[in-house]
Enzyme design. Sequence first.
Site, PDB file in Angstrom:
ATOM      1  N   GLU A 209     -61.975  80.513  88.100  1.00 67.08           N
ATOM      2  CA  GLU A 209     -60.997  81.248  88.919  1.00 67.08           C
ATOM      3  C   GLU A 209     -60.887  82.708  88.479  1.00 67.08           C
ATOM      4  O   GLU A 209     -61.384  83.100  87.418  1.00 67.08           O
ATOM      5  CB  GLU A 209     -59.627  80.572  88.853  1.00 67.08           C
ATOM      6  CG  GLU A 209     -59.048  80.524  87.443  1.00 67.08           C
ATOM      7  CD  GLU A 209     -57.521  80.553  87.416  1.00 67.08           C
ATOM      8  OE1 GLU A 209     -56.926  81.386  88.122  1.00 67.08           O
ATOM      9  OE2 GLU A 209     -56.941  79.741  86.662  1.00 67.08           O
TER      10      GLU A 209
ATOM     11  N   LYS B 223     -48.895  74.277  81.542  1.00 65.14           N
ATOM     12  CA  LYS B 223     -48.268  75.135  80.541  1.00 65.14           C
ATOM     13  C   LYS B 223     -46.887  74.642  80.177  1.00 65.14           C
ATOM     14  O   LYS B 223     -46.150  74.144  81.020  1.00 65.14           O
ATOM     15  CB  LYS B 223     -48.167  76.557  81.064  1.00 65.14           C
ATOM     16  CG  LYS B 223     -49.484  77.256  81.046  1.00 65.14           C
ATOM     17  CD  LYS B 223     -49.354  78.644  81.598  1.00 65.14           C
ATOM     18  CE  LYS B 223     -50.535  78.938  82.482  1.00 65.14           C
ATOM     19  NZ  LYS B 223     -50.238  78.744  83.892  1.00 65.14           N
TER      20      LYS B 223
HETATM   21  N1  PSU Z   1     -53.750  79.460  83.628  1.00 65.86           N
HETATM   22  C1  PSU Z   1     -53.772  80.515  82.780  1.00 65.86           C
HETATM   23  N2  PSU Z   1     -53.442  81.728  83.258  1.00 65.86           N
HETATM   24  C2  PSU Z   1     -53.121  81.925  84.567  1.00 65.86           C
HETATM   25  C3  PSU Z   1     -53.090  80.808  85.458  1.00 65.86           C
HETATM   26  C4  PSU Z   1     -53.408  79.607  84.927  1.00 65.86           C
HETATM   27  O1  PSU Z   1     -54.079  80.362  81.614  1.00 65.86           O
HETATM   28  O2  PSU Z   1     -52.860  83.060  84.967  1.00 65.86           O
HETATM   29  C5  PSU Z   1     -52.807  81.018  86.930  1.00 65.86           C
HETATM   30  C6  PSU Z   1     -53.721  80.086  87.738  1.00 65.86           C
HETATM   31  O3  PSU Z   1     -54.446  80.885  88.647  1.00 65.86           O
HETATM   32  C7  PSU Z   1     -52.766  79.177  88.465  1.00 65.86           C
HETATM   33  C8  PSU Z   1     -51.594  80.086  88.644  1.00 65.86           C
HETATM   34  O4  PSU Z   1     -53.287  78.690  89.674  1.00 65.86           O
HETATM   35  O5  PSU Z   1     -51.496  80.727  87.379  1.00 65.86           O
HETATM   36  C9  PSU Z   1     -50.335  79.346  89.016  1.00 65.86           C
HETATM   37  O6  PSU Z   1     -49.445  80.254  89.607  1.00 65.86           O
HETATM   38  P1  PSU Z   1     -48.168  79.714  90.407  1.00 65.86           P
HETATM   39  O7  PSU Z   1     -47.327  79.049  89.381  1.00 65.86           O
HETATM   40  O8  PSU Z   1     -47.539  80.965  90.981  1.00 65.86           O
HETATM   41  O9  PSU Z   1     -48.678  78.783  91.475  1.00 65.86           O
END
Ligand code: PSU
Length: 302
Positions: free
Chosen positions: A25, A159
Amino acid sequence: MKLPITYSDEVIQAMAADAPIVALESTIITHGMPYPQNVETARMIESELRSLNVTPATIAIMDGQIHIGLSDARLEALAQSKDVMKLSRADLAFAVANNKTGATTVAATMICAHLGGINVFATGGIGGVHRGAEDTFDISADLEELAKTPVIVVGAGAKAILDLPKTLEILETRGVPVITYGQDQLPAFWSRSSGLQSPLRADTPAEIAAAFTMRESLNLDGGMFVANPVPVKDEIRVKEMTPIVKQAISEANAQKISAKSVTPFLLQRIFELTDGRSLDCNIALVKNNAVLAAKIAKALKS
Ligand code: PSU
Ligand code: MN
């Protein structure tokens, strides 16, 4: 309609040879890590995959093109750009149709990988149910995408900034297998333990590949989430992370950070509060995930 997809040369070659490919990604590059560690990590992960004879396919939207596999110059440009869009399922088509540039989250990367016929994807962690979601309704579109799109996502758990029990409940409700690699407990990103039992456990890449193939045979929609614990030498223990995560969340609440900004804000604050150690840990776990994804991609081809 011919889709606006541009494949990198190495991805075209791997596809022609039916060789294993792992999707990566780009939101982790633009919103998850600071420059220049973001681009250094992206390059390191790509070369790690190549050294395992697996082709990397970093996915991003640039000037309305869906790029599956990014040239080094594009990777550098994306890593340096500020204010780049963070694209999920809801805004992907708008960005492509209107010639925008944006990084793809787990959800949008799954959609693009599937369009390109790639079914294994390595990342850091997935989005999930945020703490306090009963008031904010903040639940990542990543969970819904896992329920819909047949791609195996390898991450180090969700996380610790999230509500992990609620995240697991949603995944179960939506029929998403959560398979932890090599241990019984679900890992929590920076830490190997979350205190929660993993719904499923696999000890070999072949078991994961077999489960994915069987899902297809049984006509079950959607992907799978493989939770890969961060290596022992790189982890930050739960006891140390808990107060830091709490502080970052209370600052986010006090500053009324909302919607797409929540995850990037928390990651940045945790980076500062750990004197950069959360980033070292993040880099190590993404590499570990890429290695497992490579093994799964190979197992699917054998
Ligand atoms: N994992 C990481 N860093 C990130 C993300 C995931 O270590 O920046 C990102 C991924 O792209 C994931 C997003 O899809 O955070 C989730 O964002 P939200 O909670 O706004 O859906
Ligand atoms: Mn959100």
